[in-house]
Write an enzyme that holds these catalytic residues in place. Structure first.
Site, PDB file in Angstrom:
ATOM      1  N   HIS A  47       0.849  -1.191   0.000  1.00 34.47           N
ATOM      2  CA  HIS A  47       0.000   0.000   0.000  1.00 34.47           C
ATOM      3  C   HIS A  47       0.884   1.241   0.000  1.00 34.47           C
ATOM      4  O   HIS A  47       1.232   1.774   1.051  1.00 34.47           O
ATOM      5  CB  HIS A  47      -0.936  -0.028   1.214  1.00 34.47           C
ATOM      6  CG  HIS A  47      -1.978   1.059   1.202  1.00 34.47           C
ATOM      7  ND1 HIS A  47      -3.171   0.951   1.884  1.00 34.47           N
ATOM      8  CD2 HIS A  47      -2.016   2.274   0.593  1.00 34.47           C
ATOM      9  CE1 HIS A  47      -3.886   2.048   1.704  1.00 34.47           C
ATOM     10  NE2 HIS A  47      -3.187   2.880   0.926  1.00 34.47           N
ATOM     11  N   HIS A  55      -9.574   1.077  -1.826  1.00 33.96           N
ATOM     12  CA  HIS A  55      -9.571   1.688  -0.501  1.00 33.96           C
ATOM     13  C   HIS A  55     -11.009   1.646   0.013  1.00 33.96           C
ATOM     14  O   HIS A  55     -11.943   2.052  -0.695  1.00 33.96           O
ATOM     15  CB  HIS A  55      -9.144   3.158  -0.585  1.00 33.96           C
ATOM     16  CG  HIS A  55      -7.667   3.383  -0.763  1.00 33.96           C
ATOM     17  ND1 HIS A  55      -6.934   2.773  -1.745  1.00 33.96           N
ATOM     18  CD2 HIS A  55      -6.793   4.157  -0.059  1.00 33.96           C
ATOM     19  CE1 HIS A  55      -5.676   3.170  -1.646  1.00 33.96           C
ATOM     20  NE2 HIS A  55      -5.559   4.014  -0.631  1.00 33.96           N
ATOM     21  N   GLU A  83     -11.612   3.371   5.431  1.00 30.72           N
ATOM     22  CA  GLU A  83     -10.608   4.241   6.064  1.00 30.72           C
ATOM     23  C   GLU A  83     -11.396   5.310   6.824  1.00 30.72           C
ATOM     24  O   GLU A  83     -11.368   5.361   8.051  1.00 30.72           O
ATOM     25  CB  GLU A  83      -9.696   4.863   5.002  1.00 30.72           C
ATOM     26  CG  GLU A  83      -8.652   5.832   5.560  1.00 30.72           C
ATOM     27  CD  GLU A  83      -7.840   6.540   4.468  1.00 30.72           C
ATOM     28  OE1 GLU A  83      -8.290   6.564   3.311  1.00 30.72           O
ATOM     29  OE2 GLU A  83      -6.762   7.089   4.795  1.00 30.72           O
ATOM     30  N   ASP A  93       1.524   7.005   2.190  1.00 29.14           N
ATOM     31  CA  ASP A  93       2.138   8.202   1.596  1.00 29.14           C
ATOM     32  C   ASP A  93       3.286   8.654   2.508  1.00 29.14           C
ATOM     33  O   ASP A  93       3.166   9.645   3.243  1.00 29.14           O
ATOM     34  CB  ASP A  93       1.086   9.313   1.484  1.00 29.14           C
ATOM     35  CG  ASP A  93      -0.122   8.856   0.686  1.00 29.14           C
ATOM     36  OD1 ASP A  93      -0.038   8.816  -0.547  1.00 29.14           O
ATOM     37  OD2 ASP A  93      -1.142   8.492   1.317  1.00 29.14           O
TER      38      ASP A  93
HETATM   39  N1  HPA Z   1      -6.755   7.319   1.016  1.00 26.94           N
HETATM   40  C1  HPA Z   1      -7.377   7.638  -0.108  1.00 26.94           C
HETATM   41  N2  HPA Z   1      -6.739   8.115  -1.168  1.00 26.94           N
HETATM   42  C2  HPA Z   1      -5.414   8.279  -1.101  1.00 26.94           C
HETATM   43  C3  HPA Z   1      -4.725   7.960   0.036  1.00 26.94           C
HETATM   44  C4  HPA Z   1      -5.424   7.443   1.155  1.00 26.94           C
HETATM   45  O1  HPA Z   1      -4.889   7.123   2.226  1.00 26.94           O
HETATM   46  N3  HPA Z   1      -3.429   8.258  -0.231  1.00 26.94           N
HETATM   47  C5  HPA Z   1      -3.366   8.701  -1.488  1.00 26.94           C
HETATM   48  N4  HPA Z   1      -4.568   8.723  -2.021  1.00 26.94           N
HETATM   49 ZN    ZN Z   2      -3.806   4.743   0.342  1.00 24.71          ZN
END
Ligand code: HPA
Ligand code: ZN
Length: 358
Positions: A22, A202, A205, A284
């Protein structure tokens, strides 16, 4: 947590073979390189220097981060820029005993600014190929669709990506989660599956557990990115566990984007105890303060993980990767051997050796 404990965990983590599943290449854009590329492309950033860039990295939620992340990516124009971005990342993780990476790139972030798809992907592919030759780094590329844009836009990118069918291992879904459920992308995920690509999304989150259900049942994903909020739904936990779906959890990202109140309250141990195939990743790293080893070490120290739990995350990272089964087996054996050998004790400060006997 004592200094000694941190050093002990760090020594164990450093020697552990790991897979990164990731990682957004655009999120590995370090301020120094961002500044250099902005100068050579004569694109102004709203910052005077690297320190000012770093000072801007304070986020209350995902959207605040994304606004800055897209602004940073706006200096990337030429094939060499994308090469430099990906190469810097590979060099960095090769030094962390990361053996295999499956990295995301966000083509729409660039095509929307007029940068051709081919320029983006060819710069990245050249770096990945050099990574294999010069660093021995095994890598796969995942093309991520931006969920804040409409599905028609993702379908256009699908048709660009299909020219590189064999160079891309799969597709993902990222960007602003709330209000953009997986169901919005059912058609493009079906096309992507028919193309023979692996599927990730994703989900969970910031979004609710229903988004995770949609990702596994409607999009039929192989892996969930993040997925923290599955803990709100026992039925979902049982289903994820039964289907052995990987959850690529990002501890420092969760901390910086306030998905968790404090790293010490991170749910990783709970996820592992529920039998989920969860593993730790960096998301990131240039924005969230650490690559793979920092994610493992800070999480393990803050939540007092055992040695077996740390090793379990590394095993899950290979098990839920898209590597062929023989490769997975090779890495799992290597991890077992590493844990059994106690060889890492030799690189630990002598006083800390007794502490880490779990
Ligand atoms: N979540 C959603 N989009 C993203 C993320 C993330 O953590 N990092 C880069 N794009
Ligand atoms: Zn991500």
């Amino acid at each position: 947590m004592s200094e000694q404990n941190h050093a002990t965990i760090s020594a164990f983590v450093t020697g552990l073979p790991k897979a990164e599943l990731h990682l957004h290449l655009e999120g590995s854009f370090e301020p120094e390189l961002m500044f250099e590329i902005s100068k050579r492309n004569r694109i102004d950033l709203p910052y005077e220097n690297v320190e000012e860039i770093k000072a801007a990295y304070s986020f209350k939620n995902l959207q605040e981060f994304l606004d800055i992340y897209y602004a940073g990516a706006s200096v990337l124009l030429k094939k060499q820029d994308f090469y430099d971005l990906a190469w810097a990342y590979l060099e960095k993780v090769a030094s962390e005993n990361v053996r295999h990476v499956e990295v995301f790139f966000d083509p729409q972030t660039h095509t929307h600014r007029g940068v051709p798809f081919d320029v983006v992907i060819e710069g990245i592919l050249d770096a990945l190929n050099d990574g294999k030759k010069k660093l021995g780094m095994s890598s796969y590329l995942i093309m991520s669709y931006l969920r804040h844009l409409d599905e028609g836009d993702a379908i256009k990118i699908f048709h660009e990506g299909i020219k590189y069918r064999d160079e891309i291992v799969g597709v993902g879904l990222d960007s602003s989660e709330l209000g953009n459920p997986p169901s919005k992308f059912a058609e493009v995920f079906e096309l992507s599956k028919e193309a023979g690509w692996k599927l990730c999304a994703h989900a969970g989150e910031e979004g609710p557990s229903e988004y995770i259900w949609e990702a596994i049942d409607l999009l039929k994903v192989d892996r969930i990115d993040h997925g923290n909020r599955c803990l709100e739904d026992e039925k979902l936990i049982a289903e994820l566990s039964k289907r052995e779906i990987g959850l690529t959890i990002c501890p420092l990202s969760n901390d910086k984007l306030q998905v968790v109140k404090d790293l010490s309250e991170h749910p990783m141990r709970k996820l592992l105890a529920k039998g989920l195939k969860a593993s730790a990743h960096s998301d990131d790293p240039a924005y969230f303060g650490g690559y793979m080893n920092a994610n493992y070490t800070h999480l393990a120290a803050a939540t007092e993980m055992t040695r077996n739990e740390i090793a379990m995350m590394a095993k899950h990272s290979f098990e839920t990767s898209f590597l062929p089964v023989e490769e997975k087996a090779k890495y799992l054996d290597e991890i077992e051997g590493y844990v059994a050998s106690n060889s890492y004790l030799e690189i630990m400060p002598p006083k800390t050796r007794q502490i880490f006997s779990l």
